[in-house]
Design an enzyme around this catalytic site. Structure first.
Site, PDB file in Angstrom:
ATOM      1  N   ALA A 299       0.825  -1.208   0.000  1.00  0.00           N
ATOM      2  CA  ALA A 299       0.000   0.000   0.000  1.00  0.00           C
ATOM      3  C   ALA A 299       0.857   1.255   0.000  1.00  0.00           C
ATOM      4  O   ALA A 299       2.022   1.238   0.391  1.00  0.00           O
ATOM      5  CB  ALA A 299      -0.919  -0.006   1.217  1.00  0.00           C
TER       6      ALA A 299
ATOM      7  N   GLY B  51       0.305  -5.220   0.965  1.00  0.00           N
ATOM      8  CA  GLY B  51      -0.748  -5.258  -0.038  1.00  0.00           C
ATOM      9  C   GLY B  51      -0.300  -5.924  -1.329  1.00  0.00           C
ATOM     10  O   GLY B  51      -1.135  -6.452  -2.083  1.00  0.00           O
TER      11      GLY B  51
ATOM     12  N   GLU C 264      -0.940  -9.493  -0.590  1.00  0.00           N
ATOM     13  CA  GLU C 264      -2.394  -9.665  -0.541  1.00  0.00           C
ATOM     14  C   GLU C 264      -2.983  -9.697  -1.951  1.00  0.00           C
ATOM     15  O   GLU C 264      -3.915 -10.462  -2.236  1.00  0.00           O
ATOM     16  CB  GLU C 264      -3.026  -8.537   0.275  1.00  0.00           C
ATOM     17  CG  GLU C 264      -2.747  -8.644   1.772  1.00  0.00           C
ATOM     18  CD  GLU C 264      -3.399  -7.542   2.572  1.00  0.00           C
ATOM     19  OE1 GLU C 264      -4.266  -7.842   3.403  1.00  0.00           O
ATOM     20  OE2 GLU C 264      -3.034  -6.364   2.363  1.00  0.00           O
TER      21      GLU C 264
ATOM     22  N   GLU D 288       2.964  -5.522   7.847  1.00  0.00           N
ATOM     23  CA  GLU D 288       2.154  -4.420   8.367  1.00  0.00           C
ATOM     24  C   GLU D 288       2.276  -4.246   9.875  1.00  0.00           C
ATOM     25  O   GLU D 288       2.150  -3.125  10.387  1.00  0.00           O
ATOM     26  CB  GLU D 288       0.678  -4.624   7.989  1.00  0.00           C
ATOM     27  CG  GLU D 288       0.355  -4.372   6.532  1.00  0.00           C
ATOM     28  CD  GLU D 288       0.499  -5.606   5.667  1.00  0.00           C
ATOM     29  OE1 GLU D 288      -0.008  -5.609   4.540  1.00  0.00           O
ATOM     30  OE2 GLU D 288       1.152  -6.585   6.121  1.00  0.00           O
TER      31      GLU D 288
END
Length: 691
Positions: free
Chosen positions: A65, A104, A107, A127
């Site tokens: 992210a 991310g 993910e 994270e």
């Protein structure tokens, strides 16, 4: 694709290849997410397309992210919604991973139906290190593919893992040759189509999570096993709870629970603190008057003067980086002892499997021991690491000025002393700098780089870059007594001693500081370091608690007694002897006895540190408040979830800190006098973050 589109589209037969091109790390910001949504929609709707390969341009798949978007209004499709879209495509989607697929990024790969990776690739969900958790389904999908126990290690641990072990645990479906990732992924997708394999959505799997349902004690056992390491942190417990939810709830409910937990964390103080630290570490390399393109001096060989605890540890840093080291001592027994310690450290690391036996010999082979200072003639950098005595250091630098070759950098590992006074002993003060490693030097991450008045810019650039090369976080500081870290530490120690004489037990002071999140309190720290550092029976006058303890041979853990009593395993217990000595000194000095609450102990120990940090900024001895935070986190164990002392003060509010300092000043005097900077910022409604 338009020129500005961060996703390029190409065709390999009936397979579409989507390449993320949002340099430098393919962060999944709003523009990239929107481009991916459009590209997947188009490929999914095209009847000529049989499968989709998703990969990253540049040096990696995706680092995850865009952290800068945290806390800002949502723009475009969210990452969870994008991943739902990818997972719902009715054609095989294959992630082709090289470099890193983190946060991310991983993910996103988990939302694809298959994952192919280069053996050199790394994947992970880090994270937790930002005080949050994987918020786009990572805590729900990963346990379904690798099982809850491995998911706990990956998510709560936060460390990246290589593609090969990831493949062994089932996270990666196939490994590609290093020179043909996309071609291999395309061929893999074509086989999936030809063999008419069913789409394998991770959300639909429940075979691996049975372990968590059948063994509910798994999670409590993990908590207990990691309790000490996770003490004080909020995000790890939230991660564990989400993985538990993956095992007992349907996928959509688990996702909802994950989003709820993510929202609480991302809006909390701990995550703000950990994100602050993330960016602050990167800021330390930026020095306003030293351009980033300043050419460093080449360092091919390093000299270290002193083979004791510090010298040996400093030498190991360079040996680990493959840089030859000449280490100098004045006596053969001291040299032999130092070499033995270095070898033992390496052999112990090898026994733990973190170093190959042959690597031990390789590193020891880079080390040249000698009793001759003249052997440093061909060194590009010489670091002095002898006893903290100005006279000795001046004498050494005077000799180095004659011995060292032109252009060699002359550094002192002093933790307190005046670098300018040391540099003045040479005819080349521009080549002199402080390189203050923290003990144990081969373990601690911090390196205070001390800039003298005449230190050349390329010398500064060299020290900063070399620090990073040997695995340190280098922070540039100015010349003053104790520099940044020890100068602030002295404030805490003074107040801890004053509280002790007022009747607060040393172990109560330690308890409050440790409960705050530091690894140990001031008195336990002194016992660990040794009460006799800088103490002499001949010169000290039996006036302090420390003097009397040392005279009784209570010199800390190494003698089995200091402020505390220690058993054979060095377990500490409060000491009656220490209490009697404190009472004696307190009575002799006429110190009034008064109780102190835990809140007062914390304020009196830590607020003067903040105040001293403000003075350091006033004087220009640190470039940024965040640099001070990095010093304290990496050199003294300040809890990362509190962001460092200056960030912590901002979270409290500088007006409150100022008000309490003034109250203590009225009672105890100018040791608590607020700095002008603190007063100005409080009056303006600003914080240290605004400087």
């Amino acid at each position: 694709m338009t020129q500005d589109n961060p996703v390029s589209v190409s065709r390999e037969g009936a397979v579409v290849v989507l390449t993320m091109r949002s340099g430098p790390v393919n962060a999944l910001g709003s523009a990239l997410r929107e481009a991916l949504r459009a590209a997947f929609d188009e490929a999914a709707a095209d009847p000529a397309v049989s499968a989709i390969v998703l990969t990253g341009g540049g040096r990696m798949f995706s680092a995850g992210a865009d952290i800068s978007e945290f806390g800002k209004p949502q723009s475009g499709i969210s990452l969870p919604a994008l991943l739902d879209r990818i997972e719902s495509v009715q054609k095989p989607v294959v992630a082709a991973i090289h470099g890193n697929a983190l946060g991310g990024g991983l993910e996103t790969a988990l939302a694809c139906h298959y994952r192919v990776a280069l053996p050199s690739a790394k994947v992970g969900l880090p994270e937790v290190k930002l005080g949050i958790l994987p918020g786009a389904g990572g805590t729900q999908r990963l346990p379904r593919i690798v099982g809850p126990r491995k998911a706990l290690d990956v998510i709560v641990g936060g460390a990246p893992i290589g593609a090969k072990p990831a493949a062994e645990m089932g996270l990666i479906d196939d490994l590609a040759p290093e020179d043909g990732l996309v071609a291999h992924a395309v061929a893999f997708a074509e086989r999936v189509v030809a063999e008419k394999r069913p789409l394998t959505r991770i959300r639909d799997r429940d075979d691996r999570i049975a372990e968590g349902r059948d063994d509910p004690g798994l999670f409590d056992a993990f908590r207990k096993e990691n309790a000490r390491k996770l003490r004080g942190f909020e995000a790890p417990e939230a991660c564990i709870a989400c993985i538990e939810a993956a095992c007992r709830l349907p996928f959509e409910q688990g996702l909802a629970f994950e989003r709820e937990q993510f929202g609480k964390l991302v809006s909390g103080t701990q995550s703000a603190a950990q994100r602050h630290v993330f960016f602050a570490e990167r800021q330390t390399a930026k020095i306003p008057d030293v351009p980033e393109d300043t050419a460093p001096r080449p360092i091919h060989k390093v000299g270290v003067i002193g083979a004791g605890t510090m010298g040996g540890g400093i030498a190991m840093n360079f040996l680990n980086a493959g840089i030859p080291v000449t280490i100098v001592e004045t006596r053969q027994d001291a040299l032999d002892r130092g070499l033995k310690t270095i070898r033992t450290n390496y052999e112990n690391t090898a026994k733990k499997g973190r170093l190959k036996p042959e690597d031990v010999e390789t590193r020891m082979g880079l080390l040249t021991p000698t009793l001759d200072l003249e052997a440093l003639r061909d060194c590009d950098l010489v670091i002095e690491a002898v006893f903290e005595d100005m006279g000795i250091k001046k004498e050494i630098f005077s000799k180095l000025d004659r011995i060292a070759k032109p252009g060699a950098i002359l550094a002192s590992n002093t933790s307190y002393l005046d670098i300018d006074a040391i540099a003045a002993m040479t005819g080349r003060p521009g080549d002199v700098i402080g390189m203050h490693f923290f003990s144990p030097a081969n373990v601690m991450r911090l390196l205070e780089v001390v800039r003298g008045e005449k230190t050349e810019k390329d010398v500064i650039a060299t020290a900063m870059q070399l620090g990073r090369k040997v695995g340190k976080i280098a922070v540039l500081v100015g010349v003053c007594h104790g520099f940044v870290g020890n100068r602030m530490l002295a404030q805490r120690q003074r107040e801890a001693n004053r509280l002790m004489l007022e009747g607060v037990k040393p172990w109560d002071v330690d308890r409050v500081i440790q409960d705050f999140g530091l690894p140990m309190g001031p008195f336990a720290m002194i016992d660990l370091a040794g009460l006799d550092i800088g103490w002499s029976r001949e010169t000290n006058k039996s006036e302090t608690v420390r003097d009397l303890l040392c005279e009784l041979d209570r010199r800390g853990q190494k003698t089995g007694a200091g402020f505390y009593d220690y058993d054979a395993s060095r377990k500490a217990t409060p000491s009656k002897v220490t209490e009697e000595i404190i009472a004696k000194v307190s009575g002799r000095q006429g110190v009034a006895q008064k109780p102190a609450s835990d809140g007062e102990i914390l304020e009196r120990c830590l607020y003067p540190m903040v105040n001293e940090g403000a003075k350091i900024l006033e004087e220009g001895k640190a470039i940024r408040a965040s640099d001070i935070d990095i010093v304290w986190i990496n050199g003294y164990g300040w809890p990362v979830y509190r962001g460092g002392p200056m960030f912590w003060a901002d979270t409290i509010g500088l007006p409150k800190v100022l008000e309490r300092l003034r109250a203590y000043q009225a009672e105890y005097g100018d040791d608590f006098k607020p700095s002008a900077l603190l007063e100005r910022l409080a009056a303006e409604g600003k914080g240290f973050r605004d400087l």
